[in-house]
Write an enzyme that holds these catalytic residues in place. Sequence first.
Site, PDB file in Angstrom:
ATOM      1  N   ASP A 116     -50.479 -81.199 -34.835  1.00 62.23           N
ATOM      2  CA  ASP A 116     -51.315 -80.906 -36.014  1.00 62.23           C
ATOM      3  C   ASP A 116     -52.665 -81.633 -35.940  1.00 62.23           C
ATOM      4  OD1 ASP A 116     -52.041 -79.778 -38.381  1.00 62.23           O
ATOM      5  OD2 ASP A 116     -50.691 -80.965 -39.645  1.00 62.23           O
ATOM      6  N   GLN A 207     -52.014 -82.973 -51.502  1.00 66.28           N
ATOM      7  CA  GLN A 207     -52.680 -81.721 -51.128  1.00 66.28           C
ATOM      8  C   GLN A 207     -54.204 -81.875 -51.199  1.00 66.28           C
ATOM      9  OE1 GLN A 207     -49.441 -81.564 -51.962  1.00 66.28           O
ATOM     10  NE2 GLN A 207     -49.268 -80.632 -49.963  1.00 66.28           N
ATOM     11  N   GLY A 208     -54.875 -81.461 -50.149  1.00 67.11           N
ATOM     12  CA  GLY A 208     -56.324 -81.587 -50.064  1.00 67.11           C
ATOM     13  C   GLY A 208     -56.762 -82.809 -49.270  1.00 67.11           C
ATOM     14  N   ASP A 209     -55.839 -83.727 -49.024  1.00 65.26           N
ATOM     15  CA  ASP A 209     -56.155 -84.862 -48.144  1.00 65.26           C
ATOM     16  C   ASP A 209     -55.898 -84.504 -46.687  1.00 65.26           C
ATOM     17  OD1 ASP A 209     -56.849 -86.690 -50.196  1.00 65.26           O
ATOM     18  OD2 ASP A 209     -54.728 -87.076 -50.593  1.00 65.26           O
ATOM     19  N   SER A 210     -55.196 -83.406 -46.453  1.00 68.32           N
ATOM     20  CA  SER A 210     -54.847 -82.992 -45.096  1.00 68.32           C
ATOM     21  C   SER A 210     -56.045 -83.021 -44.166  1.00 68.32           C
ATOM     22  CB  SER A 210     -54.306 -81.562 -45.104  1.00 68.32           C
ATOM     23  OG  SER A 210     -52.955 -81.572 -45.401  1.00 68.32           O
TER      24      SER A 210
HETATM   25  N1  ARG Z   1     -50.403 -80.599 -46.250  1.00 70.55           N
HETATM   26  C1  ARG Z   1     -51.163 -81.254 -47.260  1.00 70.55           C
HETATM   27  C2  ARG Z   1     -52.571 -80.663 -47.341  1.00 70.55           C
HETATM   28  O1  ARG Z   1     -52.730 -79.550 -46.953  1.00 70.55           O
HETATM   29  C3  ARG Z   1     -51.126 -82.749 -47.136  1.00 70.55           C
HETATM   30  C4  ARG Z   1     -49.838 -83.231 -47.556  1.00 70.55           C
HETATM   31  C5  ARG Z   1     -49.686 -84.682 -47.446  1.00 70.55           C
HETATM   32  N2  ARG Z   1     -48.526 -84.960 -48.206  1.00 70.55           N
HETATM   33  C6  ARG Z   1     -48.024 -86.159 -48.387  1.00 70.55           C
HETATM   34  N3  ARG Z   1     -47.033 -86.285 -49.209  1.00 70.55           N
HETATM   35  N4  ARG Z   1     -48.486 -87.197 -47.737  1.00 70.55           N
HETATM   36  O2  ARG Z   1     -53.475 -81.208 -47.906  1.00 70.55           O
END
Ligand code: ARG
Length: 262
Positions: A116, A207-210
């Site tokens: 990823d 979500q959004g930190d990815s």
């Molecule tokens: N997939 C998420 C995104 O698209 C990030 C998720 C991170 N989640 C977590 N529990 N650390 O932003």
Amino acid sequence: MRRWRTLLAMLAAVVTAATMSPAPASAADPVVPYVVGGSRAALGEFPFMVRLSMGCGGALYSPTLVLTAAHCVSRTGANTSITATFGAIDLQSSTRVTRKSNYVYRAPGYNGNGDDWAFIRLASPVSGANIATLPIVTSTAYDSGTFTIAGWGANREGGAQQRYLLKATVPFVSDSTCNSSSMYGGQVIAAEEICAGLTSGGVDTCQGDSGGPMFRQGASGWVQVGIVSWGDGCARPNKPGVYTQVSYFSSAIRSAATSLGG
Ligand code: ARG
């Protein structure tokens, strides 16, 4: 859960475009949850942090390359649709710097499970006040300890994207603990992924930190150890954040950078 990652990234993008709700105004707010469970970053504190217009984070790897997550992009190839924002903690700051993409490189073999990581190449090099690159680790030497996480993603599970950059620290969680039955029960790819978070929950990326970096102090400043990848919800007890383990991919990342011209 893993299979929702792409969907969540797409949702994050839509939410970002639609609602850029400001974080609480007062810097004196004592314990308002941010990132999840963090606080507001200072201007210049993390000069490598990048916000990407599809609703993801990234880290400035070189003046023309932003390292992010594969699940934030659709494919390798020419791409002029992404806007990257630099040099600001406030995404609406008049002094922010933006660049358009001209190419996306997604990790070869990416199929939604592991691998990823991706590069966004900028149409022109970026530099300026409060803008700097973040070196990646090239060994496992820093794959433990306390990590810093930061991003403009949701400040709680199901929450809105943030206008101001939020930060927090999270402890390393070993592969064996992270894959135990009380945590991810074998879903973590031990060699490729690194977990971080509190058993009690409360602090996490969301979500959004990815695509954003997880980093710590190295021999001479910050080094990037992880890329925000996935988790079960956000900040839940026994559900640490799962990050791409940069040390595992460092050779592939470096040669991709070379092939992309820097
Ligand atoms: N997939 C998420 C995104 O698209 C990030 C998720 C991170 N989640 C977590 N529990 N650390 O932003």
